[in-house]
Design an enzyme around this catalytic site. Structure first.
Site, PDB file in Angstrom:
ATOM      1  N   GLU A 179      12.451  18.519   1.345  1.00 28.40           N
ATOM      2  CA  GLU A 179      11.384  17.625   1.830  1.00 28.40           C
ATOM      3  C   GLU A 179      11.923  16.612   2.836  1.00 28.40           C
ATOM      4  OE1 GLU A 179       8.752  18.038  -2.288  1.00 28.40           O
ATOM      5  OE2 GLU A 179       9.539  16.072  -1.735  1.00 28.40           O
ATOM      6  N   HIS A 186       3.913   9.902  -3.458  1.00 33.03           N
ATOM      7  CA  HIS A 186       4.517  11.201  -3.762  1.00 33.03           C
ATOM      8  C   HIS A 186       6.001  10.978  -3.973  1.00 33.03           C
ATOM      9  CE1 HIS A 186       6.095  15.305  -3.322  1.00 33.03           C
ATOM     10  NE2 HIS A 186       7.020  14.755  -2.547  1.00 33.03           N
ATOM     11  N   LYS A 214       0.873   7.278   0.277  1.00 34.24           N
ATOM     12  CA  LYS A 214      -0.275   8.115   0.654  1.00 34.24           C
ATOM     13  C   LYS A 214      -1.371   7.303   1.363  1.00 34.24           C
ATOM     14  CE  LYS A 214       0.519  11.616  -2.955  1.00 34.24           C
ATOM     15  NZ  LYS A 214      -0.088  12.385  -4.077  1.00 34.24           N
ATOM     16  N   ASN A 267      -3.480   8.967  -5.564  1.00 34.56           N
ATOM     17  CA  ASN A 267      -2.581   8.316  -6.524  1.00 34.56           C
ATOM     18  C   ASN A 267      -1.395   7.627  -5.840  1.00 34.56           C
ATOM     19  OD1 ASN A 267      -1.216  10.622  -5.849  1.00 34.56           O
ATOM     20  ND2 ASN A 267      -1.015  11.409  -7.936  1.00 34.56           N
ATOM     21  N   TYR A 316       2.630  21.054   1.129  1.00 30.70           N
ATOM     22  CA  TYR A 316       2.098  21.315  -0.213  1.00 30.70           C
ATOM     23  C   TYR A 316       1.928  22.815  -0.480  1.00 30.70           C
ATOM     24  CZ  TYR A 316       1.215  16.374  -1.292  1.00 30.70           C
ATOM     25  OH  TYR A 316       1.357  15.040  -1.588  1.00 30.70           O
TER      26      TYR A 316
HETATM   27  P1  RTP Z   1       3.542  14.269  -6.187  1.00 29.08           P
HETATM   28  O1  RTP Z   1       3.970  15.691  -5.944  1.00 29.08           O
HETATM   29  O2  RTP Z   1       2.462  13.792  -5.237  1.00 29.08           O
HETATM   30  O3  RTP Z   1       4.668  13.308  -6.299  1.00 29.08           O
HETATM   31  O4  RTP Z   1       2.822  14.205  -7.596  1.00 29.08           O
HETATM   32  P2  RTP Z   1       3.105  15.013  -8.913  1.00 29.08           P
HETATM   33  O5  RTP Z   1       4.398  15.782  -8.810  1.00 29.08           O
HETATM   34  O6  RTP Z   1       2.946  14.027 -10.002  1.00 29.08           O
HETATM   35  O7  RTP Z   1       1.879  16.014  -8.918  1.00 29.08           O
HETATM   36  P3  RTP Z   1       1.754  17.550  -8.447  1.00 29.08           P
HETATM   37  O8  RTP Z   1       1.409  18.348  -9.637  1.00 29.08           O
HETATM   38  O9  RTP Z   1       2.967  17.933  -7.630  1.00 29.08           O
HETATM   39  O10 RTP Z   1       0.481  17.484  -7.512  1.00 29.08           O
HETATM   40  C1  RTP Z   1       0.591  17.033  -6.177  1.00 29.08           C
HETATM   41  C2  RTP Z   1      -0.545  16.090  -5.871  1.00 29.08           C
HETATM   42  O11 RTP Z   1      -1.771  16.810  -5.920  1.00 29.08           O
HETATM   43  C3  RTP Z   1      -2.817  15.942  -6.358  1.00 29.08           C
HETATM   44  N1  RTP Z   1      -3.442  16.512  -7.528  1.00 29.08           N
HETATM   45  N2  RTP Z   1      -4.738  16.575  -7.674  1.00 29.08           N
HETATM   46  N3  RTP Z   1      -7.337  17.039  -8.651  1.00 29.08           N
HETATM   47  C4  RTP Z   1      -6.291  17.384  -9.389  1.00 29.08           C
HETATM   48  O12 RTP Z   1      -6.402  17.899 -10.487  1.00 29.08           O
HETATM   49  C5  RTP Z   1      -4.962  17.138  -8.853  1.00 29.08           C
HETATM   50  N4  RTP Z   1      -3.829  17.433  -9.455  1.00 29.08           N
HETATM   51  C6  RTP Z   1      -2.852  17.034  -8.590  1.00 29.08           C
HETATM   52  C7  RTP Z   1      -2.190  14.591  -6.637  1.00 29.08           C
HETATM   53  O13 RTP Z   1      -2.323  13.780  -5.468  1.00 29.08           O
HETATM   54  C8  RTP Z   1      -0.737  14.939  -6.871  1.00 29.08           C
HETATM   55  O14 RTP Z   1       0.105  13.826  -6.640  1.00 29.08           O
HETATM   56 MG    MG Z   2       4.826  17.121  -7.221  1.00 27.34          MG
END
Ligand code: RTP
Ligand code: MG
Length: 140
Positions: free
Chosen positions: A128, A117, A11, A114, A51
């Site tokens: 994807e 992804h 990222k 973070n 997204y």
């Molecule tokens: P990723 O898709 O990026 O691998 O991460 P993940 O599955 O762990 O998280 P996901 O729930 O799919 O959320 C995608 C990305 O959105 C951002 N996020 N921000 N501010 C917030 O509460 C929040 N929650 C999620 C993060 O960048 C997350 O990786």
């Molecule tokens: Mg995710």
């Protein structure tokens, strides 16, 4: 165990801090092989579509703005159980909850910035990967 592919993004917070090599070393040490890779500047439309599943979430607009705030590295990783292995070494979404030794524990700035992804299922990995790469760009 079958050889699998997953989709990975380094990222904008990672490219900005010149951490792409350090992060990919963690992935390679975990048995994942980079079989496709390119550095791109995502457009807003591209990030919104990528997204799309999060469109109704409160963090959606901030997330899209963050993802287009600088270059990203999109890549395909290959290895045994690659989807789960990649997520394991990425660590929890929120770095405050991420385990020692994970990429997010070591490098993430916040729950949004973070660093990485990773696809959450083999089915989503295929979608994807196809969103960013032609088949001929993936060399295993
Ligand atoms: P990723 O898709 O990026 O691998 O991460 P993940 O599955 O762990 O998280 P996901 O729930 O799919 O959320 C995608 C990305 O959105 C951002 N996020 N921000 N501010 C917030 O509460 C929040 N929650 C999620 C993060 O960048 C997350 O990786
Ligand atoms: Mg995710």
């Amino acid at each position: 165990m079958a050889i699998e592919r997953t989709f990975s993004i380094l990222k904008p917070d990672a490219t900005r801090r010149n951490l792409t090599g350090k992060i990919n070393a963690v992935f390679e040490d975990a048995g994942l092989r980079i079989v496709a890779q390119k550095r791109i500047q995502m457009s807003r439309a591209q990030a919104e579509a990528f997204y799309g599943v999060h469109r109704e979430r409160g963090f959606f607009n901030d997330l899209v703005s963050f993802m287009i705030s600088g270059p990203v590295v999109v890549q395909v990783l290959e290895g045994e159980n690659a989807v789960a292995r990649h997520r394991e070494v990425m660590g929890a979404t929120n770095p405050a909850n991420a385990a020692e030794g994970t990429v997010r524990k070591m490098f993430a700035e916040s729950i949004e910035a973070n660093s990485v992804h990773g696809s959450d299922s083999p089915e989503n990995a295929a979608i994807e990967i196809a969103y960013f790469f032609a088949g001929t760009e993936i060399v295993g």
